[in-house]
Design a protein around this motif. Structure first.
Motif, PDB file in Angstrom:
ATOM      1  N   MET A  77       0.822  -1.184   0.000  1.00 22.77           N
ATOM      2  CA  MET A  77       0.000   0.000   0.000  1.00 22.77           C
ATOM      3  C   MET A  77       0.854   1.230   0.000  1.00 22.77           C
ATOM      4  SD  MET A  77      -3.260  -0.435   2.367  1.00 22.77           S
ATOM      5  CE  MET A  77      -2.146  -0.280   3.692  1.00 22.77           C
ATOM      6  N   PRO A  78       0.707   2.015  -0.959  1.00 22.25           N
ATOM      7  CA  PRO A  78       1.474   3.250  -0.965  1.00 22.25           C
ATOM      8  C   PRO A  78       0.859   4.232   0.014  1.00 22.25           C
ATOM      9  CG  PRO A  78       0.024   3.165  -2.825  1.00 22.25           C
ATOM     10  CD  PRO A  78      -0.158   1.877  -2.097  1.00 22.25           C
ATOM     11  N   SER A  79       1.634   5.106   0.490  1.00 20.66           N
ATOM     12  CA  SER A  79       1.088   6.120   1.366  1.00 20.66           C
ATOM     13  C   SER A  79       1.785   7.420   1.033  1.00 20.66           C
ATOM     14  CB  SER A  79       1.307   5.764   2.821  1.00 20.66           C
ATOM     15  OG  SER A  79       2.700   5.759   3.091  1.00 20.66           O
ATOM     16  N   TYR A  80       1.140   8.459   1.444  1.00 22.40           N
ATOM     17  CA  TYR A  80       1.699   9.763   1.156  1.00 22.40           C
ATOM     18  C   TYR A  80       3.139   9.880   1.602  1.00 22.40           C
ATOM     19  CZ  TYR A  80      -2.395  12.266  -0.450  1.00 22.40           C
ATOM     20  OH  TYR A  80      -3.429  12.725  -1.185  1.00 22.40           O
ATOM     21  N   GLU A  81       3.370   9.458   2.828  1.00 22.11           N
ATOM     22  CA  GLU A  81       4.714   9.640   3.358  1.00 22.11           C
ATOM     23  C   GLU A  81       5.722   8.889   2.524  1.00 22.11           C
ATOM     24  OE1 GLU A  81       1.811   8.653   5.141  1.00 22.11           O
ATOM     25  OE2 GLU A  81       2.703   8.154   7.051  1.00 22.11           O
ATOM     26  N   MET A  82       5.293   7.741   2.074  1.00 21.45           N
ATOM     27  CA  MET A  82       6.236   6.926   1.334  1.00 21.45           C
ATOM     28  C   MET A  82       6.674   7.610   0.071  1.00 21.45           C
ATOM     29  SD  MET A  82       5.719   3.555   2.743  1.00 21.45           S
ATOM     30  CE  MET A  82       6.432   2.876   1.354  1.00 21.45           C
ATOM     31  N   VAL A  83       5.692   8.063  -0.637  1.00 25.32           N
ATOM     32  CA  VAL A  83       6.056   8.645  -1.924  1.00 25.32           C
ATOM     33  C   VAL A  83       6.771   9.950  -1.738  1.00 25.32           C
ATOM     34  CG1 VAL A  83       5.134   9.600  -4.036  1.00 25.32           C
ATOM     35  CG2 VAL A  83       4.192   7.511  -3.112  1.00 25.32           C
ATOM     36  N   ASN A  84       6.226  10.737  -0.860  1.00 25.60           N
ATOM     37  CA  ASN A  84       6.817  12.046  -0.702  1.00 25.60           C
ATOM     38  C   ASN A  84       8.178  11.987  -0.055  1.00 25.60           C
ATOM     39  OD1 ASN A  84       4.561  13.066  -1.779  1.00 25.60           O
ATOM     40  ND2 ASN A  84       3.555  13.470   0.150  1.00 25.60           N
ATOM     41  N   SER A 134      -7.663   6.327   8.042  1.00 27.69           N
ATOM     42  CA  SER A 134      -6.353   5.724   7.794  1.00 27.69           C
ATOM     43  C   SER A 134      -6.116   5.446   6.335  1.00 27.69           C
ATOM     44  CB  SER A 134      -6.231   4.407   8.560  1.00 27.69           C
ATOM     45  OG  SER A 134      -6.756   4.538   9.840  1.00 27.69           O
ATOM     46  N   ALA A 135      -7.123   5.633   5.557  1.00 25.55           N
ATOM     47  CA  ALA A 135      -6.993   5.282   4.140  1.00 25.55           C
ATOM     48  C   ALA A 135      -7.329   6.466   3.268  1.00 25.55           C
ATOM     49  CB  ALA A 135      -7.897   4.105   3.808  1.00 25.55           C
ATOM     50  N   GLN A 136      -6.841   7.608   3.663  1.00 26.83           N
ATOM     51  CA  GLN A 136      -7.207   8.814   2.942  1.00 26.83           C
ATOM     52  C   GLN A 136      -6.664   8.846   1.517  1.00 26.83           C
ATOM     53  OE1 GLN A 136      -9.090  11.868   3.866  1.00 26.83           O
ATOM     54  NE2 GLN A 136      -9.959  10.112   4.884  1.00 26.83           N
ATOM     55  N   GLU A 137      -5.653   8.022   1.267  1.00 27.70           N
ATOM     56  CA  GLU A 137      -5.094   8.081  -0.077  1.00 27.70           C
ATOM     57  C   GLU A 137      -6.011   7.449  -1.099  1.00 27.70           C
ATOM     58  OE1 GLU A 137      -1.769   6.917   2.774  1.00 27.70           O
ATOM     59  OE2 GLU A 137      -3.621   5.931   2.129  1.00 27.70           O
ATOM     60  N   PHE A 138      -6.931   6.666  -0.613  1.00 28.94           N
ATOM     61  CA  PHE A 138      -7.779   5.972  -1.558  1.00 28.94           C
ATOM     62  C   PHE A 138      -9.124   6.659  -1.664  1.00 28.94           C
ATOM     63  CE2 PHE A 138      -4.684   2.874  -1.843  1.00 28.94           C
ATOM     64  CZ  PHE A 138      -4.296   2.453  -0.588  1.00 28.94           C
ATOM     65  N   ALA A 139      -9.656   6.594  -2.852  1.00 27.60           N
ATOM     66  CA  ALA A 139     -10.932   7.276  -3.072  1.00 27.60           C
ATOM     67  C   ALA A 139     -12.013   6.701  -2.165  1.00 27.60           C
ATOM     68  CB  ALA A 139     -11.339   7.142  -4.542  1.00 27.60           C
ATOM     69  N   ARG A 159      -1.815   3.803  11.877  1.00 25.31           N
ATOM     70  CA  ARG A 159      -2.770   4.908  11.764  1.00 25.31           C
ATOM     71  C   ARG A 159      -4.127   4.476  12.269  1.00 25.31           C
ATOM     72  NH1 ARG A 159      -2.850   7.019   5.842  1.00 25.31           N
ATOM     73  NH2 ARG A 159      -0.629   6.828   5.463  1.00 25.31           N
ATOM     74  N   TYR A 160      -4.486   3.290  11.873  1.00 22.87           N
ATOM     75  CA  TYR A 160      -5.805   2.795  12.236  1.00 22.87           C
ATOM     76  C   TYR A 160      -5.929   2.704  13.746  1.00 22.87           C
ATOM     77  CZ  TYR A 160      -9.957  -0.060  12.291  1.00 22.87           C
ATOM     78  OH  TYR A 160     -11.209  -0.535  12.515  1.00 22.87           O
ATOM     79  N   ALA A 161      -4.924   2.089  14.365  1.00 22.74           N
ATOM     80  CA  ALA A 161      -4.985   1.954  15.815  1.00 22.74           C
ATOM     81  C   ALA A 161      -4.991   3.321  16.480  1.00 22.74           C
ATOM     82  CB  ALA A 161      -3.805   1.127  16.314  1.00 22.74           C
TER      83      ALA A 161
END
Lengths: 328, 163
Positions: free
Chosen positions: A268-275, B69-74, B28-30
């Protein structure tokens, strides 16, 4: 940074962040080269092939993934005849060849009949029309594989001259733009389906889209139901919840060594990772998808580390298990 | 207090906390869920009548933690909006299990079957109905992974607190 002119011309359609790509390549070279193509499927979100949005990480993360995907395919499954096909050389022709090889792989798996004639299509990138970047190839798989490496140089030269996308239709198929686009869409969908197949347990034995979709639907439904059930249990248990959030968050650990872990699948990519410029960390982190159903017994033990103030000695082994558990 | 001091001494910090995306999500979730649970725990009603609404609240918090915790996803963003909007109702999970069709003829029927299932899938994903097919298929992948991780965290929370 120094980059091959050909590379720049060909680079992924909306790859505006060269430095990220550079870093990724550096990481890629450094780490274990074998990754699972499903990674690309997951991370090649809506923006990869369509190349539409760059906003948000999906744009950047997705961009670079076809690169990985291509390289993966090249190194891993395509099984090039030339064993000394070095990644570094391949870097120059990142996307184009990789896409061709992707298509080869797909053809191998999806097509039953193969023509005897070899039809190659030269693809060149056009900056804002990524949706049309399709590779169509139909020939004997092995031949094409061997030629891929040879063609790479040809393709780079071509791409420098034109910025049109030449697509040659397959033999015996319609050539109008609609059906080509339709075909491209279908291929994209099957690519994603393949990725999902790896993600959902028990899906690999099922052939056929409808069956797989059934499985996926059932799996998602069961996951949702389990979450609902667990939240009910949590509500029942809640009174005794006296967790100190510091304990939970503080129990971060040194992540498991990357090189030991097998091929990563879902990441799972995450903002922090990419940035933060760690885009390939996640690729190489070796986190296979976890199947919570299979891990009921073990995962809870590992995660109990979260809540206890356990001695650090015990912690290390637990942690290793935890992370490999999350991965496996 | 002493326990906290002891725990602080034993903290182990990751050198690269953002490296493992699954751990990032789990963390994040926790970090979203536990404070929320503690907060609602303080107001926990003792009567059984209100237990249902308490359960609803817990469910809501679980969903919110997932969405945040999953803000990156739509789907994460959509879920958040859905949960925050005043007209939020409980998602009705259809318990219908689709049977695999033994289709033998190809062509139209197959396409229709597939389309039907894709629509089903769309309904399961938060925000799925507003996406096109490609997008939806990509989002489903991340949704599945996040659901699995969520389950692990929830299981550990339940098991550690029920013993």
């Amino acid at each position: 940074m120094m980059m091959n002119g050909a590379t720049e011309a060909e680079l992924l359609l909306n790859c505006t962040d060269m430095s990220v790509l550079e870093r990724q390549k550096a990481h890629l070279k450094y780490h274990h080269p074998g990754f699972d193509p499903t990674l690309a499927g997951f991370l090649s979100g809506p923006s990869t092939i369509n190349g539409g949005e760059i906003d948000g990480f999906l744009g950047t993360a997705g961009l670079d993934l076809p690169v990985i995907y291509g390289e993966t395919t090249v190194e891993g499954s395509c099984q090039f005849g030339s064993g000394n096909f070095k990644k570094r050389k391949f870097d120059c022709v990142v996307k184009t060849t990789s896409e061709e090889c992707n298509e080869v792989k797909k053809m191998m798996m999806m097509m039953n009949r193969e023509d005897e004639e070899e039809e190659k299509s030269k693809i060149t990138e056009q900056n804002n029309e990524s949706s049309k970047s399709i590779t169509k190839m139909k020939n004997k798989a092995k031949k094409e594989q061997n030629n891929c490496s040879n063609d790479s140089s040809k393709v780079t030269k071509e791409s420098q001259k034109t910025d049109y996308i030449h697509v040659r239709a397959r033999r015996g198929q319609a050539t109008d733009s609609h059906s080509i686009a339709e075909r491209a869409r279908r291929e994209k969908i099957s690519e994603r389906m393949k990725y999902l197949q790896d993600l959902v347990p028990g899906c690999d034995k099922i052939t056929g889209k409808a069956g797989m979709l059934d499985e996926i639907i059932n799996y998602v439904q069961s996951l949702q139901r389990q979450v609902e059930f667990l939240s009910m249990k949590l509500a029942a248990v809640n009174p005794r919840l006296d967790l100190d959030i510091d304990d939970i968050i503080a129990k971060e650990v040194v992540s498991a060594p990357m090189t030991n872990l097998p091929l990563p699948t879902t990441v799972m990519p995450s903002y922090e990772m990419v940035n933060a410029g760690y885009p390939y960390e996640m690729v190489n982190s070796g986190y296979l998808h976890c199947n919570p159903m299979q891990q009921v017994a073990t995962s809870s033990d590992q995660l109990s580390c979260f809540n206890n103030g356990e001695a650090p000695l015990m912690w290390d082994s637990d942690v290793q298990n935890l992370y490999s558990n999350l991965g496996v | 207090m002493e326990r906290k001091t002891i725990n602080k001494r034993k903290r182990v910090f990751s050198l690269q906390p953002n490296k493992n995306p699954k751990a990032v999500f789990a963390r994040r979730y926790a970090s979203h869920l536990v404070p929320a649970l503690n907060k609602i725990n303080m107001n926990k009603p003792t009567s059984k009548k209100d237990h249902k609404s308490f359960e609803q609240t817990v469910k809501h918090e679980v969903g919110m933690a997932l969405a945040l915790s999953a803000q990156e996803f739509a789907w994460g963003r959509f879920l958040q909006h859905k949960l925050l909007s005043p007209t939020h109702e409980d998602p009705s999970y259809s318990s219908k299990i689709l049977e695999r069709s033994d289709y033998k003829q190809e062509g139209e029927e197959e396409e229709a079957e597939i389309k039907k299932r894709l629509k089903e899938l769309q309904k399961l994903l938060p925000g799925g109905e507003e996406m096109n097919m490609d997008e939806m298929l990509s989002e489903i992948g991340s949704y599945i992974v996040c659901l699995e991780l969520q389950m692990i965290v929830l299981k550990s929370l339940v098991q550690d607190n029920s013993s």
